[in-house]
Design a protein around this motif. Structure first.
Motif, PDB file in Angstrom:
ATOM      1  N   UNK A 107       0.836  -1.207   0.000  1.00  0.00           N
ATOM      2  CA  UNK A 107       0.000   0.000   0.000  1.00  0.00           C
ATOM      3  C   UNK A 107       0.866   1.250   0.000  1.00  0.00           C
ATOM      4  N   UNK A 108       1.974   1.202   0.729  1.00  0.00           N
ATOM      5  CA  UNK A 108       2.887   2.340   0.793  1.00  0.00           C
ATOM      6  C   UNK A 108       3.369   2.724  -0.615  1.00  0.00           C
ATOM      7  N   UNK A 109       3.682   1.718  -1.421  1.00  0.00           N
ATOM      8  CA  UNK A 109       4.162   1.998  -2.778  1.00  0.00           C
ATOM      9  C   UNK A 109       3.045   2.532  -3.666  1.00  0.00           C
ATOM     10  N   UNK A 110       1.852   1.928  -3.576  1.00  0.00           N
ATOM     11  CA  UNK A 110       0.711   2.407  -4.367  1.00  0.00           C
ATOM     12  C   UNK A 110       0.327   3.840  -4.002  1.00  0.00           C
ATOM     13  N   UNK A 111       0.495   4.190  -2.732  1.00  0.00           N
ATOM     14  CA  UNK A 111       0.049   5.495  -2.248  1.00  0.00           C
ATOM     15  C   UNK A 111       1.105   6.584  -2.389  1.00  0.00           C
ATOM     16  N   UNK A 112       2.233   6.270  -3.023  1.00  0.00           N
ATOM     17  CA  UNK A 112       3.286   7.263  -3.271  1.00  0.00           C
ATOM     18  C   UNK A 112       3.344   7.504  -4.775  1.00  0.00           C
ATOM     19  N   UNK A 113       2.656   8.550  -5.294  1.00  0.00           N
ATOM     20  CA  UNK A 113       2.532   8.733  -6.749  1.00  0.00           C
ATOM     21  C   UNK A 113       3.859   8.746  -7.493  1.00  0.00           C
ATOM     22  N   UNK A 114       4.906   9.314  -6.861  1.00  0.00           N
ATOM     23  CA  UNK A 114       6.184   9.411  -7.571  1.00  0.00           C
ATOM     24  C   UNK A 114       6.869   8.059  -7.768  1.00  0.00           C
ATOM     25  N   UNK A 115       6.322   6.997  -7.156  1.00  0.00           N
ATOM     26  CA  UNK A 115       6.871   5.661  -7.405  1.00  0.00           C
ATOM     27  C   UNK A 115       6.303   5.060  -8.695  1.00  0.00           C
ATOM     28  N   UNK A 116       5.164   5.584  -9.161  1.00  0.00           N
ATOM     29  CA  UNK A 116       4.627   5.168 -10.458  1.00  0.00           C
ATOM     30  C   UNK A 116       3.869   3.861 -10.472  1.00  0.00           C
ATOM     31  N   UNK A 117       3.422   3.379  -9.304  1.00  0.00           N
ATOM     32  CA  UNK A 117       2.711   2.092  -9.254  1.00  0.00           C
ATOM     33  C   UNK A 117       1.214   2.241  -9.529  1.00  0.00           C
ATOM     34  N   UNK A 118       0.658   3.410  -9.279  1.00  0.00           N
ATOM     35  CA  UNK A 118      -0.798   3.579  -9.325  1.00  0.00           C
ATOM     36  C   UNK A 118      -1.248   4.303 -10.582  1.00  0.00           C
ATOM     37  N   UNK A 119      -2.371   3.826 -11.141  1.00  0.00           N
ATOM     38  CA  UNK A 119      -2.970   4.512 -12.290  1.00  0.00           C
ATOM     39  C   UNK A 119      -3.989   5.551 -11.836  1.00  0.00           C
ATOM     40  N   UNK A 120      -4.174   5.688 -10.526  1.00  0.00           N
ATOM     41  CA  UNK A 120      -5.152   6.646 -10.000  1.00  0.00           C
ATOM     42  C   UNK A 120      -4.539   8.016  -9.748  1.00  0.00           C
ATOM     43  N   UNK A 121      -3.209   8.099  -9.835  1.00  0.00           N
ATOM     44  CA  UNK A 121      -2.516   9.376  -9.636  1.00  0.00           C
ATOM     45  C   UNK A 121      -1.525   9.570 -10.769  1.00  0.00           C
ATOM     46  N   UNK A 122      -1.111  10.807 -10.984  1.00  0.00           N
ATOM     47  CA  UNK A 122      -0.166  11.085 -12.059  1.00  0.00           C
ATOM     48  C   UNK A 122       1.252  10.976 -11.522  1.00  0.00           C
ATOM     49  N   UNK A 123       2.018  10.097 -12.097  1.00  0.00           N
ATOM     50  CA  UNK A 123       3.397   9.911 -11.676  1.00  0.00           C
ATOM     51  C   UNK A 123       4.224   9.392 -12.826  1.00  0.00           C
ATOM     52  N   UNK A 124       5.529   9.242 -12.617  1.00  0.00           N
ATOM     53  CA  UNK A 124       6.399   8.722 -13.681  1.00  0.00           C
ATOM     54  C   UNK A 124       6.169   7.232 -13.865  1.00  0.00           C
ATOM     55  N   UNK A 125       6.483   6.741 -15.038  1.00  0.00           N
ATOM     56  CA  UNK A 125       6.393   5.301 -15.302  1.00  0.00           C
ATOM     57  C   UNK A 125       7.649   4.631 -14.743  1.00  0.00           C
ATOM     58  N   UNK A 126       7.618   4.389 -13.442  1.00  0.00           N
ATOM     59  CA  UNK A 126       8.779   3.838 -12.751  1.00  0.00           C
ATOM     60  C   UNK A 126       8.514   2.383 -12.343  1.00  0.00           C
ATOM     61  N   UNK A 127       7.795   2.192 -11.230  1.00  0.00           N
ATOM     62  CA  UNK A 127       7.359   0.872 -10.745  1.00  0.00           C
ATOM     63  C   UNK A 127       8.482   0.001 -10.211  1.00  0.00           C
ATOM     64  N   UNK A 128       9.635   0.581  -9.872  1.00  0.00           N
ATOM     65  CA  UNK A 128      10.728  -0.222  -9.335  1.00  0.00           C
ATOM     66  C   UNK A 128      10.599  -0.355  -7.823  1.00  0.00           C
ATOM     67  N   UNK A 129      10.706  -1.587  -7.311  1.00  0.00           N
ATOM     68  CA  UNK A 129      10.834  -1.776  -5.865  1.00  0.00           C
ATOM     69  C   UNK A 129      12.182  -1.220  -5.412  1.00  0.00           C
ATOM     70  N   UNK A 130      13.216  -1.532  -6.182  1.00  0.00           N
ATOM     71  CA  UNK A 130      14.580  -1.095  -5.880  1.00  0.00           C
ATOM     72  C   UNK A 130      14.955   0.042  -6.831  1.00  0.00           C
ATOM     73  N   UNK A 131      15.110   1.279  -6.323  1.00  0.00           N
ATOM     74  CA  UNK A 131      15.418   2.418  -7.202  1.00  0.00           C
ATOM     75  C   UNK A 131      16.724   2.270  -7.977  1.00  0.00           C
TER      76      UNK A 131
END
Length: 256
Positions: free
Chosen positions: A57-81
């Motif tokens: 949930x922490x990752x989904x709720x951080x838009x800059x991580x790019x996991x969620x389609x409900x917020x605008x963020x970069x296309x990242x999705x990495x667990x490990x930066x």
């Protein structure tokens, strides 16, 4: 011993487990490195292993991580930066056929070819909201789930090599368990759960020869017994408390 590749998760773990200093070791590492981690600690085996798979949930709720389609963020999705592969590279650089195959394999997305074609036509895709929007145009919403759910799942799995890591850790986990030790795995989507179920079924049998073969020639011996033939799923109260628990499945095996 706690292992994670996400610095954000490790920071929270250090905070929450601070009262247990001296009894807890937290390392930035993949769970596939478990045998080596135990050697470093001087541990011969362990009595229990819990794998909590997928994104948090922490990752989904951080838009800059790019996991969620409900917020605008970069296309990242990495667990490990520090992982060089991002969702942006897959979306904007992979050939259409490879992209479609990925969406079908890891997202079980029936519209994978149409979505891949739309992505290529829209390149460069700049962020999560743009990607979710073009998927919604190709695949209009039907039912409670957003049309981009399966595509985002597929991209996340590919970026983090989640299924490959799971296939690797299962035999390693059994290997380092003490006799009577338990392996507990929580999964949140069908591909993960299927891998765990098939591994537990296979490794709990003395023979894995084809059913019609009259004599066993495989020499396989059971290494575990299944404690949960069917997965444990959340109660209604748990789902009311945390709606994201709805898809969770927990399976348990014990080392013989």
């Amino acid at each position: 011993l706690g292992l994670d590749v996400d610095p954000q998760a490790l920071g929270l773990a250090h905070q929450k487990l601070a009262p247990f200093e001296g009894r807890v070791w937290i390392k930035k590492a993949s769970y596939t490195s478990l045998p080596g981690q135990l050697v470093e600690l001087g541990w011969v085996s362990v009595d229990g292993i819990l794998l909590d798979l997928g994104a948090s949930s922490m990752q989904f709720d951080t838009p800059e991580r790019g996991f969620s389609f409900l917020a605008d963020g970069p296309l990242d999705m990495r667990f490990d930066p520090s992982n060089p592969l991002t969702a942006a590279e897959i979306v904007n650089e992979w050939p259409e056929q490879e992209l479609a195959d990925l969406l079908f394999r890891y997202g079980e997305e029936p519209a994978s070819r149409r979505i891949a074609r739309a992505i290529l036509a829209a390149r460069p895709v700049g962020g999560t909201r743009q990607l979710a929007g073009l998927i919604e145009r190709v695949k209009p919403r039907r039912g409670p789930h957003h049309p981009a759910t399966q595509t985002f799942q597929a991209l996340r799995i590919a970026v983090n090599a989640e299924l490959d890591s799971l296939e690797k850790i299962l035999p390693l986990a059994v290997q380092v368990l003490s006799p009577g030790g338990r392996l507990v795995i929580i999964s949140f989507q069908s591909l993960e759960d299927r891998l765990v179920k098939e591994f537990f079924r296979r490794e709990s049998k003395d023979c894995i020869c084809p059913p019609r073969q009259p004599i066993c020639t495989c020499g396989h011996k059971a290494s575990i017994k299944e404690i949960t033939r069917r997965p444990i799923t959340p109660t209604e109260a748990e789902i009311n408390q945390n709606s994201r628990a709805r898809s969770a499945k927990l399976r348990v095996a014990e080392k013989l």
